[in-house]
Write an enzyme that holds these catalytic residues in place. Structure first.
Site, PDB file in Angstrom:
ATOM      1  N   ASN A  45     -72.253  74.827  27.652  1.00  0.00           N
ATOM      2  CA  ASN A  45     -71.488  74.280  26.523  1.00  0.00           C
ATOM      3  C   ASN A  45     -72.209  74.695  25.247  1.00  0.00           C
ATOM      4  OD1 ASN A  45     -70.227  72.695  24.611  1.00  0.00           O
ATOM      5  ND2 ASN A  45     -70.923  70.733  25.461  1.00  0.00           N
ATOM      6  N   LYS A  56     -71.331  74.152  22.310  1.00  0.00           N
ATOM      7  CA  LYS A  56     -71.123  73.141  21.258  1.00  0.00           C
ATOM      8  C   LYS A  56     -70.735  73.816  19.927  1.00  0.00           C
ATOM      9  CE  LYS A  56     -74.115  69.951  23.725  1.00  0.00           C
ATOM     10  NZ  LYS A  56     -75.103  68.880  23.679  1.00  0.00           N
ATOM     11  N   HIS A  62     -67.049  64.387  26.639  1.00  0.00           N
ATOM     12  CA  HIS A  62     -68.480  64.571  26.381  1.00  0.00           C
ATOM     13  C   HIS A  62     -68.974  63.417  25.504  1.00  0.00           C
ATOM     14  CE1 HIS A  62     -72.221  66.186  24.852  1.00  0.00           C
ATOM     15  NE2 HIS A  62     -72.208  67.007  25.886  1.00  0.00           N
ATOM     16  N   GLU A  71     -70.822  63.308  23.027  1.00  0.00           N
ATOM     17  CA  GLU A  71     -70.762  63.531  21.573  1.00  0.00           C
ATOM     18  C   GLU A  71     -69.363  63.225  21.045  1.00  0.00           C
ATOM     19  OE1 GLU A  71     -72.431  67.465  21.757  1.00  0.00           O
ATOM     20  OE2 GLU A  71     -74.340  66.550  22.321  1.00  0.00           O
ATOM     21  N   GLU A 112     -73.965  62.663  32.741  1.00  0.00           N
ATOM     22  CA  GLU A 112     -74.829  62.998  31.614  1.00  0.00           C
ATOM     23  C   GLU A 112     -75.290  61.725  30.918  1.00  0.00           C
ATOM     24  OE1 GLU A 112     -74.108  67.257  30.250  1.00  0.00           O
ATOM     25  OE2 GLU A 112     -72.822  65.979  29.066  1.00  0.00           O
ATOM     26  N   GLY A 169     -80.055  66.612  24.948  1.00  0.00           N
ATOM     27  CA  GLY A 169     -80.667  67.204  23.761  1.00  0.00           C
ATOM     28  C   GLY A 169     -81.998  66.591  23.368  1.00  0.00           C
ATOM     29  N   SER A 229     -80.876  67.945  29.077  1.00  0.00           N
ATOM     30  CA  SER A 229     -82.210  68.540  28.945  1.00  0.00           C
ATOM     31  C   SER A 229     -82.653  69.347  30.163  1.00  0.00           C
ATOM     32  CB  SER A 229     -83.243  67.455  28.611  1.00  0.00           C
ATOM     33  OG  SER A 229     -82.928  66.866  27.364  1.00  0.00           O
ATOM     34  N   GLY A 284     -76.492  72.402  27.679  1.00  0.00           N
ATOM     35  CA  GLY A 284     -76.283  72.542  26.246  1.00  0.00           C
ATOM     36  C   GLY A 284     -77.243  73.589  25.705  1.00  0.00           C
TER      37      GLY A 284
HETATM   38  P1  PGA Z   1     -78.602  69.612  26.619  1.00  0.00           P
HETATM   39  O1  PGA Z   1     -77.066  69.174  26.490  1.00  0.00           O
HETATM   40  O2  PGA Z   1     -78.686  70.525  27.824  1.00  0.00           O
HETATM   41  O3  PGA Z   1     -78.894  70.297  25.343  1.00  0.00           O
HETATM   42  O4  PGA Z   1     -79.380  68.357  26.830  1.00  0.00           O
HETATM   43  C1  PGA Z   1     -76.342  68.845  27.632  1.00  0.00           C
HETATM   44  C2  PGA Z   1     -74.945  68.501  27.264  1.00  0.00           C
HETATM   45  O5  PGA Z   1     -74.680  68.039  26.144  1.00  0.00           O
HETATM   46  O6  PGA Z   1     -74.050  68.672  28.100  1.00  0.00           O
END
Ligand code: PGA
Length: 257
Positions: free
Chosen positions: A9, A11, A96, A98, A166, A172, A213, A234
């Site tokens: 992703n 983003k 997601h 976010e 998640e 992140g 992460s 991500g």
């Molecule tokens: P990240 O994001 O790998 O940067 O932690 C994962 C995600 O948002 O799906």
């Protein structure tokens, strides 16, 4: 048959030039090294989807969207309908954290998006996960049960559904959940909820990914777990080497054995 996935992703990152460079680098990295049994999905920002899909046209790599509208068509300024994506995108990320947290998407909105995606023939990846506060209050299980139940209430045809677990606190942050925390949520909450809703034959095989992460150093710890069918990435998906390493590790852990 079980499906294993590596999903990237991007983003709201990458200029067009950066996106094209990244896509070509991933294509080169993964040339010859991954079979069609592993589903690799890249979800670029909307404006780059057509350019990026052309780069991957002659490969096994599929394109996904990061979101869709729950409306089908009409006067919805700024929205993108599922039918507009269905020729280009095989997958779409829905719910997601976010979007839940920053855009205020509700479980009901997410349920409508799942239906829009399945009606258009796009495979949805439904994200679920608890916040740190939920976990500290011992509400992880109830929050995730509610997310799954409300989102899936009207989804009658779930054969192409993937779930991504998640935890919001792991996204992140550089600090993933531990593999045992992840398998506990999958085995005790997500999988039982899916089999309760859809019965054993459908619910038992639905792919469940972990995201939060993951990088090429820690991915194998998660991929070794039978309950985890792949990863949603991500930051690691913005680096061609990291992303491709994780796809190769997924192949190694899940397919070549
Ligand atoms: P990240 O994001 O790998 O940067 O932690 C994962 C995600 O948002 O799906």
């Amino acid at each position: 048959m079980k499906q294993f996935l590596t999903v990237g992703n991007w983003k709201m990152n990458t200029s067009l030039a950066e996106a094209i460079t990244l896509a070509y680098a991933i294509k080169l990295e993964l040339k010859n090294s991954v079979t069609s049994e592993l589903q690799i999905v890249i979800c670029p920002p909307f404006p780059w989807i057509i350019s990026i899909s052309e780069i991957f046209r002659d490969t096994h790599i599929k394109i996904g969207a990061q979101n869709i509208s729950f409306e089908t068509r009409g006067a919805y300024t700024g929205e993108i309908a599922a039918f507009m994506l269905s020729d280009i995108c095989s997958y779409v990320i829905i719910g997601h954290s976010e979007r839940r947290q920053v855009m205020g998407e509700s479980n009901e909105d997410i349920g409508r998006k799942l239906i829009a995606a399945t009606n258009a023939g796009i495979n949805p990846i439904l994200c679920v996960g608890e916040t740190l506060q939920d976990r500290q209050r011992n509400e992880t299980e109830s929050v995730i049960r509610e997310q799954i139940n409300k989102a899936l209430t009207n989804v009658r045809n779930p054969t192409k559904l993937t779930i991504a677990y998640e935890p919001v606190w792991a996204i992140g942050t550089g600090s993933p959940a531990s593999p045992s925390q992840v398998t506990k949520v999958i085995d005790n909450t997500i999988r039982p909820e899916l089999t309760r809703i859809y019965g054993h034959s459908l619910g038992a095989d639905m792919p469940i990914l972990y995201g939060g992460s993951i990088n090429n150093n820690n991915a194998m710890k998660f991929l070794k777990e039978d309950s985890i069918h792949g990863t949603l990435l991500g930051n690691a998906s913005l680096n061609a080497k990291q992303f491709s390493d994780i796809a190769r590790l997924t192949s190694e852990a899940k397919i070549s054995t």
